[in-house]
Design a protein around this motif. Structure first.
Motif, PDB file in Angstrom:
ATOM      1  N   GLY A 499     -18.357  30.682 -27.979  1.00  0.00           N
ATOM      2  CA  GLY A 499     -18.278  31.308 -29.290  1.00  0.00           C
ATOM      3  C   GLY A 499     -19.285  30.788 -30.293  1.00  0.00           C
ATOM      4  N   ASN A 519     -20.759  33.061 -33.141  1.00  0.00           N
ATOM      5  CA  ASN A 519     -21.201  34.392 -32.736  1.00  0.00           C
ATOM      6  C   ASN A 519     -19.976  35.321 -32.675  1.00  0.00           C
ATOM      7  OD1 ASN A 519     -19.924  33.837 -30.243  1.00  0.00           O
ATOM      8  ND2 ASN A 519     -21.835  33.017 -29.373  1.00  0.00           N
ATOM      9  N   GLU A 520     -20.181  36.548 -32.185  1.00  0.00           N
ATOM     10  CA  GLU A 520     -19.105  37.535 -32.188  1.00  0.00           C
ATOM     11  C   GLU A 520     -17.908  37.067 -31.362  1.00  0.00           C
ATOM     12  OE1 GLU A 520     -17.110  40.873 -33.371  1.00  0.00           O
ATOM     13  OE2 GLU A 520     -18.981  40.012 -34.130  1.00  0.00           O
ATOM     14  N   VAL A 521     -18.162  36.400 -30.219  1.00  0.00           N
ATOM     15  CA  VAL A 521     -17.068  35.894 -29.384  1.00  0.00           C
ATOM     16  C   VAL A 521     -16.239  34.874 -30.151  1.00  0.00           C
ATOM     17  CG1 VAL A 521     -16.506  34.593 -27.290  1.00  0.00           C
ATOM     18  CG2 VAL A 521     -18.298  36.354 -27.227  1.00  0.00           C
ATOM     19  N   ARG A 523     -15.993  34.566 -33.443  1.00  0.00           N
ATOM     20  CA  ARG A 523     -15.276  35.187 -34.564  1.00  0.00           C
ATOM     21  C   ARG A 523     -14.010  35.889 -34.080  1.00  0.00           C
ATOM     22  NH1 ARG A 523     -20.662  35.750 -36.454  1.00  0.00           N
ATOM     23  NH2 ARG A 523     -20.981  37.723 -35.342  1.00  0.00           N
ATOM     24  N   LYS A 524     -14.099  36.552 -32.918  1.00  0.00           N
ATOM     25  CA  LYS A 524     -12.918  37.224 -32.379  1.00  0.00           C
ATOM     26  C   LYS A 524     -11.839  36.220 -31.959  1.00  0.00           C
ATOM     27  CE  LYS A 524     -15.126  41.514 -30.814  1.00  0.00           C
ATOM     28  NZ  LYS A 524     -15.492  42.360 -29.638  1.00  0.00           N
ATOM     29  N   LEU A 525     -12.262  35.066 -31.445  1.00  0.00           N
ATOM     30  CA  LEU A 525     -11.284  34.047 -31.079  1.00  0.00           C
ATOM     31  C   LEU A 525     -10.580  33.485 -32.321  1.00  0.00           C
ATOM     32  CD1 LEU A 525     -13.225  32.151 -28.271  1.00  0.00           C
ATOM     33  CD2 LEU A 525     -10.930  33.102 -28.023  1.00  0.00           C
ATOM     34  N   GLY A 526     -11.314  33.413 -33.428  1.00  0.00           N
ATOM     35  CA  GLY A 526     -10.698  32.963 -34.663  1.00  0.00           C
ATOM     36  C   GLY A 526     -10.712  31.464 -34.889  1.00  0.00           C
ATOM     37  N   GLN A 582      -7.064  33.555 -28.402  1.00  0.00           N
ATOM     38  CA  GLN A 582      -7.276  34.340 -27.190  1.00  0.00           C
ATOM     39  C   GLN A 582      -8.335  35.407 -27.425  1.00  0.00           C
ATOM     40  OE1 GLN A 582      -3.826  34.867 -24.757  1.00  0.00           O
ATOM     41  NE2 GLN A 582      -4.387  36.966 -24.209  1.00  0.00           N
ATOM     42  N   GLY A 583      -9.257  35.539 -26.459  1.00  0.00           N
ATOM     43  CA  GLY A 583     -10.305  36.552 -26.526  1.00  0.00           C
ATOM     44  C   GLY A 583     -10.743  36.908 -25.131  1.00  0.00           C
ATOM     45  N   THR A 584     -11.965  37.430 -25.007  1.00  0.00           N
ATOM     46  CA  THR A 584     -12.480  37.815 -23.692  1.00  0.00           C
ATOM     47  C   THR A 584     -13.819  37.137 -23.430  1.00  0.00           C
ATOM     48  OG1 THR A 584     -13.500  39.787 -24.679  1.00  0.00           O
ATOM     49  CG2 THR A 584     -11.327  40.054 -23.678  1.00  0.00           C
TER      50      THR A 584
END
Length: 627
Positions: A499, A519-521, A523-526, A582-584
């Motif tokens: 991330g 990065n975007e990963v 930010r999505k994970l938080g 949690q993310g991808t």
């Protein structure tokens, strides 16, 4: 019948002989230290002095010692130094700088005594590399790097030293020295002179040792690991592979008959400054963090390889500045490219050459050195100037001796192999320099480059002028191409990411998250600033296993897979609580610099050089098969 005159003559002659023998016997430093009597973390040191004829004399502990490139000022750790005549009367003296004392009525000196504080946990304003320092722990362990305990009189460095230690019950002295006498309570060691003395570390503790036989060389591995996370038997098994590779790499035999690897694993002392290792002629001392041996042994072996190869440079091949070392003035040689650079290169190249690491791993290590030397260091600084001023003006550039220093030698090796049609490389050059100089001779600092050119090729003189004496950056693409290796200054690629977080060690061995470049990963994970990592996909994470955990996570990942990151985070009330992010899994664009990669279609000449350079055993086997 013997006449009265003859009797008198014989008695006179006998007295002269006995007096001469007695005087000669006195011309040695007689040191004694009682390790069972430790007071306030200090040891008492007593010296029965050699005969002195001067009216006054300076007594010193070293300011700087060989193999280090900073002023250690060991005299700062000495307290209450006193000198006495034979009647026990104190002689007048005064402090002389940080490391010396001027003693009056010096011809009367019989005994000198003083207390010494250990360097590892002293609070005085001074710094000594941990691997060159001292530590006194009653009933546990004594690290006795000898320049931290024993001094010498000015002009009398060449006299012998006798060291007598009273030791705790069951303690063993791990050292490259051979005791002249030993029993359950006392060890006595003899050193030929101050150079030999300061070249001989000693570690006292309850024994954990193993011995390896490599050819005709006996190798001792001694370990102190307070929590038993490392053992001599385990380390010795891994060291044997290293030493067998080193033996073959150096032409079939090791250049010493006895060698000691002395490991102190710090699980008790303050960790206020860097760990490391210090090389010596017949031993090396390691001050390392205590870690599980299966996890850390690869790094330990790599460090040990570097220190072991110092038996060639500078312990066999060196300049006058090293051979006749000035312990109390900072006078350094300009050839750190040889002493540290070639040693670091040999330690890495030998591992690839003998199959301990893969050729790809070797290229990765060299790529990392280019990155460090070009991105973090001054790549246009003359390497000889760096060497001369490495303890002063250019101290902040000293780390480059292990980076660009190794690369200089890698390029010299490849250049020699190309010029000689793969018949003569850096190993052969250092062998020839060893024959020319050896342990008892030295070269003049300003003459070495011309000596090497006479031994090899004029082209090497141009290399030295431009890239070692001069500040012209090395064109790595030219030299690595000689063995069919591409040098790529920069390339884009895609890879998995956690991330874009910054990962920083905490004092308690955990990992703190920084979110400046998410990065975007990420930010999505938080992530939040200051999160403490607990696990990655349910695998616990800490500072010691982080790289292993990340590589394991990425190795079998596919884009779109679930990624779970458990963190510890402060809530609104300031209390720490666990949270699951949690993310991808996803790949992102990344950039890497200074890449070394094998060419897919090398020429026959490039392959020949590559085989001699990195695949010595296979090349030798093929040559034997052809015959």
């Amino acid at each position: 019948m013997i006449t009265s005159f003859l009797k008198n003559s014989l008695v006179t002659a006998l007295m002269i002989i006995l007096f001469g023998a007695s005087a000669a016997a006195q011309q040695v430093y007689q040191y004694s230290v009682d390790l069972t009597k430790l007071t306030d973390d200090k040891l008492q040191v007593e010296l029965i002095a050699p005969a002195i004829t001067q009216k006054e004399i300076h007594f010193y502990l070293p300011k700087i010692v060989p193999g280090t490139y900073m002023n250690s000022n060991y005299g700062k750790y000495v307290q209450n130094l006193r000198a006495f005549n034979k009647a026990g009367k104190a002689l007048p003296l005064e402090k002389y700088g940080d490391n010396g004392w001027t003693i009056k009525n010096a011809a009367q000196i019989y005994k000198v005594d003083y207390t010494v504080e250990d360097t590892w946990d002293a609070t005085i304003d001074n710094k000594v590399y941990s691997m060159c320092g001292t530590s006194f722990e009653a009933g546990k362990n004594f690290i006795l790097n000898t320049p931290g305990l024993f001094g010498y009189f000015e002009g009398m460095k060449q006299l012998g030293f006798n060291l007598s230690f009273t030791k705790p019950a069951g303690f063993y002295a791990a050292t490259g020295l051979v005791p002249t006498s030993t029993n359950s309570s006392t060890d006595v060691f003899t050193c030929a002179n101050a150079d030999h003395l300061y070249d001989s570390p000693i570690m006292y503790s309850l024994p954990d040792t193993a011995t390896i036989k490599v050819g005709k060389t006996d190798v001792l591995v001694a370990v102190y690991s307070p929590h038993k996370m490392a053992t001599a038997k385990f380390i010795a098994a891994h060291m044997q592979t290293l030493l067998l590779g080193a033996k073959d790499y150096l032409g079939g035999k090791l250049p010493v008959e006895k060698y000691a690897f002395i490991f102190y694993f710090n699980g008790e002392q303050p960790k206020s400054y860097a760990t490391g290792a210090w090389e010596h002629s017949y031993s090396s001392f390691y001050s390392l963090n205590e870690e599980p041996e299966k996890q850390a042994v690869g790094g330990w072996v790599s460090v040990a390889a570097h220190e072991f190869f110092h038996i060639v440079t500078p312990l066999t091949i060196c300049s006058k500045e090293v051979r006749q070392f000035n312990f109390n003035e900072t006078v350094l040689s300009k050839h750190l490219w040889l002493y540290e650079g070639s040693t670091e290169y040999f330690s890495q190249n030998m591992q690839a050459w003998s199959g301990i690491i893969t050729p790809e791993k070797f290229l990765e290590n060299m790529s990392q050195k280019i990155n460090y030397s070009r991105e973090a260091m001054n790549d246009s600084l003359s390497f000889t100037e760096l060497s001369k001023q490495s303890a002063g003006k250019y101290a902040d550039q000293y780390g480059n001796v292990y980076m660009k220093g190794a690369l200089i030698n890698n390029c010299i090796d490849l250049y020699l192999l190309q010029l000689s049609n793969a018949q003569y490389g850096l190993r052969q050059l250092k062998h020839d320099l060893g024959v020319l100089y050896g342990k008892d001779k030295y070269f003049e600092d300003d003459s070495l480059f011309s000596v090497i050119v006479k031994l090899t090729y004029p082209e090497l003189g141009t290399f030295f002028k431009n890239h070692v004496e001069g500040g012209t950056p090395i064109p790595y693409e030219t030299y690595f191409a000689m063995a069919g290796v591409d040098y790529i200054p920069s390339e884009d690629y895609k890879d998995f990411t956690l991330g874009g977080v910054m990962l920083n060690d905490t004092p308690d061995g955990m990992i703190k998250v920084g979110i400046k470049d998410l990065n975007e990963v990420g930010r999505k994970l938080g992530y939040k600033e200051g999160d403490i990592l607990i696990s990655l996909n349910d695998s616990l994470v800490n500072a010691k296993n982080l790289e292993t955990r990340i590589s394991g996570l990425f190795k079998n990942a596919k884009e779109g897979d679930v990624m779970k990151v458990k963190v510890k985070r402060l809530n609104a009330q300031g209390q720490a609580e666990e949270q699951l992010l949690q993310g991808t899994m996803a790949k992102v664009e990344k950039k890497r610099k200074h890449v070394l990669r094998f060419m897919s279609n090398p020429t026959a000449e490039q392959l020949r050089i590559r085989n001699v350079w990195l695949n010595g055993h296979a090349a030798a086997g093929a040559a034997n098969a052809e015959r």
